[in-house]
Design a protein around this motif. Structure first.
Motif, PDB file in Angstrom:
ATOM      1  N   ASP A 292       0.842  -1.112   0.189  1.00 42.34           N
ATOM      2  CA  ASP A 292       0.076   0.020  -0.001  1.00 42.34           C
ATOM      3  C   ASP A 292       0.855   1.350  -0.041  1.00 42.34           C
ATOM      4  OD1 ASP A 292      -2.372  -1.528  -0.104  1.00 42.34           O
ATOM      5  OD2 ASP A 292      -2.702  -1.472   2.028  1.00 42.34           O
ATOM      6  N   LYS A 293       2.148   1.116   0.567  1.00 41.18           N
ATOM      7  CA  LYS A 293       2.871   2.433   0.624  1.00 41.18           C
ATOM      8  C   LYS A 293       3.540   2.519  -0.807  1.00 41.18           C
ATOM      9  CE  LYS A 293       5.373   5.425   2.571  1.00 41.18           C
ATOM     10  NZ  LYS A 293       4.614   6.680   3.002  1.00 41.18           N
ATOM     11  N   LEU A 294       3.665   1.339  -1.451  1.00 41.88           N
ATOM     12  CA  LEU A 294       4.290   1.481  -2.833  1.00 41.88           C
ATOM     13  C   LEU A 294       2.968   2.054  -3.966  1.00 41.88           C
ATOM     14  CD1 LEU A 294       6.540  -1.645  -3.371  1.00 41.88           C
ATOM     15  CD2 LEU A 294       7.287   0.719  -2.945  1.00 41.88           C
ATOM     16  N   ALA A 295       1.915   1.578  -3.297  1.00 39.04           N
ATOM     17  CA  ALA A 295       0.623   2.047  -4.357  1.00 39.04           C
ATOM     18  C   ALA A 295       0.319   3.415  -4.360  1.00 39.04           C
ATOM     19  CB  ALA A 295      -0.563   0.988  -3.849  1.00 39.04           C
ATOM     20  N   GLU A 296       0.834   4.074  -3.286  1.00 38.01           N
ATOM     21  CA  GLU A 296       0.679   5.517  -3.247  1.00 38.01           C
ATOM     22  C   GLU A 296       1.405   6.508  -4.356  1.00 38.01           C
ATOM     23  OE1 GLU A 296       2.237   7.201   0.480  1.00 38.01           O
ATOM     24  OE2 GLU A 296       0.805   5.749   1.745  1.00 38.01           O
ATOM     25  N   HIS A 297       2.154   5.686  -4.987  1.00 44.89           N
ATOM     26  CA  HIS A 297       3.018   6.420  -6.201  1.00 44.89           C
ATOM     27  C   HIS A 297       2.432   5.841  -7.595  1.00 44.89           C
ATOM     28  CE1 HIS A 297       5.831   8.083  -3.353  1.00 44.89           C
ATOM     29  NE2 HIS A 297       5.870   6.930  -2.836  1.00 44.89           N
ATOM     30  N   TYR A 298       1.481   4.819  -7.531  1.00 42.89           N
ATOM     31  CA  TYR A 298       1.043   4.226  -8.799  1.00 42.89           C
ATOM     32  C   TYR A 298       0.446   5.307  -9.582  1.00 42.89           C
ATOM     33  CZ  TYR A 298      -2.023   1.206 -11.822  1.00 42.89           C
ATOM     34  OH  TYR A 298      -2.729   0.550 -12.660  1.00 42.89           O
ATOM     35  N   ASP A 299       0.836   5.214 -10.775  1.00 43.22           N
ATOM     36  CA  ASP A 299       0.289   6.460 -11.801  1.00 43.22           C
ATOM     37  C   ASP A 299       0.102   5.727 -13.180  1.00 43.22           C
ATOM     38  OD1 ASP A 299      -0.504   8.337 -13.814  1.00 43.22           O
ATOM     39  OD2 ASP A 299       1.207   9.635 -12.557  1.00 43.22           O
ATOM     40  N   PRO A 300      -1.222   4.953 -13.340  1.00 39.09           N
ATOM     41  CA  PRO A 300      -1.278   4.186 -14.592  1.00 39.09           C
ATOM     42  C   PRO A 300      -0.969   4.871 -16.047  1.00 39.09           C
ATOM     43  CG  PRO A 300      -3.105   4.319 -13.557  1.00 39.09           C
ATOM     44  CD  PRO A 300      -2.224   4.901 -12.744  1.00 39.09           C
ATOM     45  N   VAL A 301      -1.262   6.382 -16.141  1.00 41.27           N
ATOM     46  CA  VAL A 301      -0.995   7.162 -17.091  1.00 41.27           C
ATOM     47  C   VAL A 301       0.353   7.451 -17.532  1.00 41.27           C
ATOM     48  CG1 VAL A 301      -1.327   9.577 -18.238  1.00 41.27           C
ATOM     49  CG2 VAL A 301      -3.361   8.354 -16.874  1.00 41.27           C
ATOM     50  N   GLU A 302       0.963   7.771 -16.376  1.00 42.07           N
ATOM     51  CA  GLU A 302       2.553   7.860 -16.500  1.00 42.07           C
ATOM     52  C   GLU A 302       3.357   6.503 -16.727  1.00 42.07           C
ATOM     53  OE1 GLU A 302       6.449   9.763 -16.342  1.00 42.07           O
ATOM     54  OE2 GLU A 302       4.290  10.497 -16.692  1.00 42.07           O
ATOM     55  N   MET A 303       2.859   5.443 -16.190  1.00 44.25           N
ATOM     56  CA  MET A 303       3.289   4.223 -16.525  1.00 44.25           C
ATOM     57  C   MET A 303       3.300   3.833 -17.998  1.00 44.25           C
ATOM     58  SD  MET A 303       2.591   2.184 -12.975  1.00 44.25           S
ATOM     59  CE  MET A 303       3.167   0.718 -13.223  1.00 44.25           C
ATOM     60  N   ASP A 304       2.142   4.001 -18.419  1.00 46.32           N
ATOM     61  CA  ASP A 304       1.857   3.923 -20.081  1.00 46.32           C
ATOM     62  C   ASP A 304       2.580   4.754 -20.863  1.00 46.32           C
ATOM     63  OD1 ASP A 304       0.382   1.382 -20.114  1.00 46.32           O
ATOM     64  OD2 ASP A 304      -1.592   2.770 -20.834  1.00 46.32           O
ATOM     65  N   THR A 305       2.642   5.786 -20.523  1.00 42.39           N
ATOM     66  CA  THR A 305       3.276   6.953 -21.105  1.00 42.39           C
ATOM     67  C   THR A 305       4.866   6.785 -21.279  1.00 42.39           C
ATOM     68  OG1 THR A 305       1.884   8.740 -20.619  1.00 42.39           O
ATOM     69  CG2 THR A 305       4.066   9.473 -21.344  1.00 42.39           C
ATOM     70  N   ILE A 306       5.492   6.318 -20.224  1.00 41.13           N
ATOM     71  CA  ILE A 306       7.117   5.765 -20.415  1.00 41.13           C
ATOM     72  C   ILE A 306       7.261   4.337 -21.022  1.00 41.13           C
ATOM     73  CG2 ILE A 306       7.557   7.714 -18.929  1.00 41.13           C
ATOM     74  CD1 ILE A 306       7.879   5.773 -16.689  1.00 41.13           C
ATOM     75  N   GLY A 307       6.169   3.568 -21.103  1.00 48.46           N
ATOM     76  CA  GLY A 307       6.377   2.338 -21.614  1.00 48.46           C
ATOM     77  C   GLY A 307       6.875   1.496 -20.783  1.00 48.46           C
ATOM     78  N   VAL A 308       6.227   1.562 -19.288  1.00 46.17           N
ATOM     79  CA  VAL A 308       6.661   0.277 -18.404  1.00 46.17           C
ATOM     80  C   VAL A 308       6.068  -0.876 -18.868  1.00 46.17           C
ATOM     81  CG1 VAL A 308       6.174  -0.368 -15.854  1.00 46.17           C
ATOM     82  CG2 VAL A 308       6.794   2.281 -16.399  1.00 46.17           C
ATOM     83  N   TYR A 309       6.748  -2.110 -18.924  1.00 44.06           N
ATOM     84  CA  TYR A 309       6.408  -3.356 -19.157  1.00 44.06           C
ATOM     85  C   TYR A 309       5.592  -3.971 -18.110  1.00 44.06           C
ATOM     86  CZ  TYR A 309       6.567  -8.098 -20.243  1.00 44.06           C
ATOM     87  OH  TYR A 309       6.172  -9.568 -20.594  1.00 44.06           O
ATOM     88  N   PRO A 310       4.457  -4.875 -18.192  1.00 45.07           N
ATOM     89  CA  PRO A 310       3.634  -4.893 -19.485  1.00 45.07           C
ATOM     90  C   PRO A 310       2.979  -3.835 -19.855  1.00 45.07           C
ATOM     91  CG  PRO A 310       2.833  -6.194 -17.863  1.00 45.07           C
ATOM     92  CD  PRO A 310       4.068  -5.548 -17.127  1.00 45.07           C
ATOM     93  N   ARG A 311       2.398  -3.346 -20.990  1.00 45.08           N
ATOM     94  CA  ARG A 311       1.752  -2.227 -20.954  1.00 45.08           C
ATOM     95  C   ARG A 311       0.125  -2.482 -20.995  1.00 45.08           C
ATOM     96  NH1 ARG A 311       4.546   1.685 -25.237  1.00 45.08           N
ATOM     97  NH2 ARG A 311       2.950   2.932 -24.370  1.00 45.08           N
ATOM     98  N   ILE A 312       0.095  -2.471 -19.641  1.00 41.97           N
ATOM     99  CA  ILE A 312      -1.470  -2.798 -19.177  1.00 41.97           C
ATOM    100  C   ILE A 312      -2.202  -1.898 -18.519  1.00 41.97           C
ATOM    101  CG2 ILE A 312      -0.998  -5.348 -19.452  1.00 41.97           C
ATOM    102  CD1 ILE A 312      -0.869  -5.214 -16.227  1.00 41.97           C
ATOM    103  N   TRP A 313      -1.389  -0.938 -18.055  1.00 44.13           N
ATOM    104  CA  TRP A 313      -1.691   0.004 -16.926  1.00 44.13           C
ATOM    105  C   TRP A 313      -3.197   0.850 -17.385  1.00 44.13           C
ATOM    106  CZ3 TRP A 313       0.781  -2.382 -13.866  1.00 44.13           C
ATOM    107  CH2 TRP A 313       2.223  -2.837 -14.608  1.00 44.13           C
ATOM    108  N   ILE A 314      -3.384   1.154 -18.256  1.00 42.16           N
ATOM    109  CA  ILE A 314      -4.626   2.028 -18.390  1.00 42.16           C
ATOM    110  C   ILE A 314      -5.612   0.983 -19.061  1.00 42.16           C
ATOM    111  CG2 ILE A 314      -5.636   3.905 -20.183  1.00 42.16           C
ATOM    112  CD1 ILE A 314      -3.405   5.282 -20.073  1.00 42.16           C
ATOM    113  N   ARG A 315      -5.050   0.206 -20.049  1.00 41.23           N
ATOM    114  CA  ARG A 315      -5.905  -0.723 -20.604  1.00 41.23           C
ATOM    115  C   ARG A 315      -6.800  -1.764 -19.771  1.00 41.23           C
ATOM    116  NH1 ARG A 315      -2.962  -5.773 -22.971  1.00 41.23           N
ATOM    117  NH2 ARG A 315      -3.294  -6.506 -20.795  1.00 41.23           N
ATOM    118  N   ASP A 316      -6.196  -2.188 -18.512  1.00 40.61           N
ATOM    119  CA  ASP A 316      -6.601  -3.290 -17.608  1.00 40.61           C
ATOM    120  C   ASP A 316      -7.142  -2.368 -16.524  1.00 40.61           C
ATOM    121  OD1 ASP A 316      -5.897  -4.989 -19.552  1.00 40.61           O
ATOM    122  OD2 ASP A 316      -4.342  -6.052 -18.041  1.00 40.61           O
ATOM    123  N   GLY A 317      -7.297  -1.114 -16.255  1.00 46.26           N
ATOM    124  CA  GLY A 317      -7.778  -0.379 -15.207  1.00 46.26           C
ATOM    125  C   GLY A 317      -7.268  -0.742 -13.847  1.00 46.26           C
TER     126      GLY A 317
END
Length: 85
Positions: free
Chosen positions: A27-52
């Motif tokens: 939960d401490k790590l999840a505070e930094h979770y940003d699916p838009v940013e992760m998709d934008t910079i190409g963090v593997y696997p590219r599921i962040w926005i697609r999978d909600g």
């Protein structure tokens, strides 16, 4: 001699990492979770926005597995090999 695509963790590094991971709740790590940013910079696997919301569950499950691997290896005073392939 290093082998391309692989990295090694000696037992001391494994033990240190296991301790850090064990003390860091997801939960401490999840505070930094940003699916838009992760998709934008190409963090593997590219599921962040697609999978909600499922993508956060994906991270939670894999983080739990990562902690288990490091704790198990540390308990047995083992090193680890990481593959980037």
């Amino acid at each position: 001699m290093p082998i391309e695509g692989y990295s090694g963790w000696d037992p001391a590094d494994v033990a240190h990492t296991a301790e850090l991971l064990s003390k860091t709740p997801f939960d401490k790590l999840a505070e930094h979770y940003d699916p838009v940013e992760m998709d934008t910079i190409g963090v593997y696997p590219r599921i962040w926005i697609r999978d909600g919301n499922d993508s956060l569950s994906y991270l939670r499950d894999n983080y739990a597995s990562l902690v288990e691997v490091f704790v198990h290896a540390a308990r047995h005073r083992s090193g680890l090999v990481q593959s980037f392939g």
